[in-house]
Design a protein around this motif. Structure first.
Motif, PDB file in Angstrom:
ATOM      1  N   GLU A   1      36.313  33.205   5.494  1.00  0.00           N
ATOM      2  CA  GLU A   1      36.316  34.355   6.397  1.00  0.00           C
ATOM      3  C   GLU A   1      36.245  33.905   7.857  1.00  0.00           C
ATOM      4  N   HIS A   2      35.327  32.974   8.152  1.00  0.00           N
ATOM      5  CA  HIS A   2      35.188  32.481   9.522  1.00  0.00           C
ATOM      6  C   HIS A   2      36.467  31.754   9.961  1.00  0.00           C
TER       7      HIS A   2
ATOM      8  N   HIS B   1      31.220  31.707  12.795  1.00  0.00           N
ATOM      9  CA  HIS B   1      30.061  31.789  11.910  1.00  0.00           C
ATOM     10  C   HIS B   1      28.789  32.063  12.721  1.00  0.00           C
TER      11      HIS B   1
ATOM     12  N   LYS C   1      39.256  34.308  10.720  1.00  0.00           N
ATOM     13  CA  LYS C   1      38.982  35.006  11.983  1.00  0.00           C
ATOM     14  C   LYS C   1      39.261  34.106  13.178  1.00  0.00           C
TER      15      LYS C   1
ATOM     16  N   ASN D   1      25.419  43.527  17.520  1.00  0.00           N
ATOM     17  CA  ASN D   1      26.602  43.201  18.319  1.00  0.00           C
ATOM     18  C   ASN D   1      26.173  42.689  19.695  1.00  0.00           C
TER      19      ASN D   1
ATOM     20  N   ASP E   1      28.890  35.666  13.915  1.00  0.00           N
ATOM     21  CA  ASP E   1      28.733  36.561  12.762  1.00  0.00           C
ATOM     22  C   ASP E   1      27.304  36.547  12.214  1.00  0.00           C
TER      23      ASP E   1
END
Length: 361
Positions: A313-314, A170, A317, A178, A173
């Protein structure tokens, strides 16, 4: 049928081992036999009564991996696979409603107003009672987000993906850009900090820098290839100058707080270059306030961002990342203990004498 459980009955007291009845499952419920659970730094704040979410009595433990014993109905994991008895699984520690403003409108389920968290805000007095990972069995409710694991997955390693791993994802993200060619500083060498730096390194960060005062955490950081380790026991000026030396005098692009303490924030802001980003990911309980120089924040055009827990989602991943790099994350585990040794394990984490402490069943 009974389950052994470690129960927090009073704040600032040792957890008590009890044998408790396993209740029948409601529709959609899953009975899981624990295989591995992790002790998180935030568990210490909960034992000490510093987390306002925590009721007593409670079975703590929000990091868990287990084997399905019984399912009442049909259930699929986050990949759409049908779950069945005998499957090795890991679950998202938070269960969200999916209906409140934060879930439905803002698409930020980690801020759900009705979020229930295994091992954190679910009282032992309420059904299903077995709602924490510090027990031989746990009961997962229907809305729980689950991932089925490969039989080749080491449960003791993957367990850390459920909390520190997902929160670290998290944090990364949350960045607007990047990390290619960036300098990333992490304050705090526990699992959250190591995980965040590992992610930064694999995403192409040019310089990964860890600040810790623990000798064995330095050893872990060296093993996983962190570029620079700064000793927290040196002076603040020494640490700042070393960061400036490798960034052409500018400072770090990103600094992540993973210490769990407000006191780290003022120094972390000093490490940043103009236009840099400061992520607060480790502070998980109310604490004494600290002074912030907001002229420094505005004049350097700094972005300060809080990161609160994680969502599906976190979580997904993080599990995928750890599964792919199990040997790397295995180096974080310094102690494997039994449930009967839970208070010893908590003391190890409290005194910062451990990397990751894992309970095996």
């Amino acid at each position: 049928m009974k389950a052994k459980a470690a129960i927090l009955e009073e704040f600032k007291k040792p957890l008590v081992i009890r044998y408790v009845d396993i209740p029948p499952l409601l529709e959609g419920g899953i009975l899981v036999k624990m295989v591995s659970s992790g002790i998180c730094g935030s568990d210490i704040h909960m034992v000490d009564g510093e987390d306002p979410r925590v009721p007593v009595p409670i079975i703590l433990g929000h990091e868990g991996v287990g084997e399905i014993v019984e399912i009442n109905g049909d259930k699929r994991d986050l990949n759409g696979e049908i779950l069945k008895k005998g499957d090795l699984i890991i679950w998202n520690r938070g269960v969200v409603c999916g209906e409140c403003y934060f879930c439905k409108v803002l698409k930020m389920p980690y801020l759900c107003e009705n979020r229930k968290i295994y091992g954190i805000n679910r009282s032992f007095k309420e059904y299903p009672h077995l709602s924490g990972a510090f027990a031989e069995f746990i009961i997962l409710e229907e809305k729980t987000e689950i991932l089925r694991l490969s039989p080749n997955t080491d449960p003791n390693v993957i367990v850390m993906a459920g909390c520190s791993g997902a929160t670290a994802v998290h944090a990364i993200d949350a960045l607007e850009d990047n990390l290619l060619d960036k300098t990333v500083v992490v304050q705090g060498g526990g699992p959250l900090g190591i995980f965040a730096l590992s992610l930064a390194k694999f995403q192409g960060a040019k310089n990964t820098i860890l600040i810790t005062g623990s000798s064995f955490r330095k050893e872990i950081a060296e093993k996983i290839g962190i570029d620079m380790i700064l000793d927290r026991n040196t002076s603040a000026e020494e640490r700042l100058n070393k960061i400036l030396d490798i960034t052409y005098g500018r400072g770090a692009d990103v600094v992540i707080e993973a210490t769990g303490t407000n006191k780290a924030v003022p120094e972390g802001l000093r490490f940043l270059r103009k236009g840099g980003t400061y992520i607060i990911a480790g502070v998980a309980s109310p604490q004494e306030k600290v002074p912030i120089d907001f002229y420094e924040v505005s004049s350097k055009n700094i972005t300060i961002k809080g990161v609160w827990v994680s969502d599906a989602e976190h979580f997904k991943k993080a599990v995928s990342f750890v599964e792919k790099h199990q040997d790397l994350f295995a180096t974080l585990i310094t102690h494997k203990i039994s449930l009967d040794e839970i208070n010893y394990g908590l003391d190890l984490v409290r005194e910062r004498k451990a990397g990751k402490v894992v309970i095996t069943y």
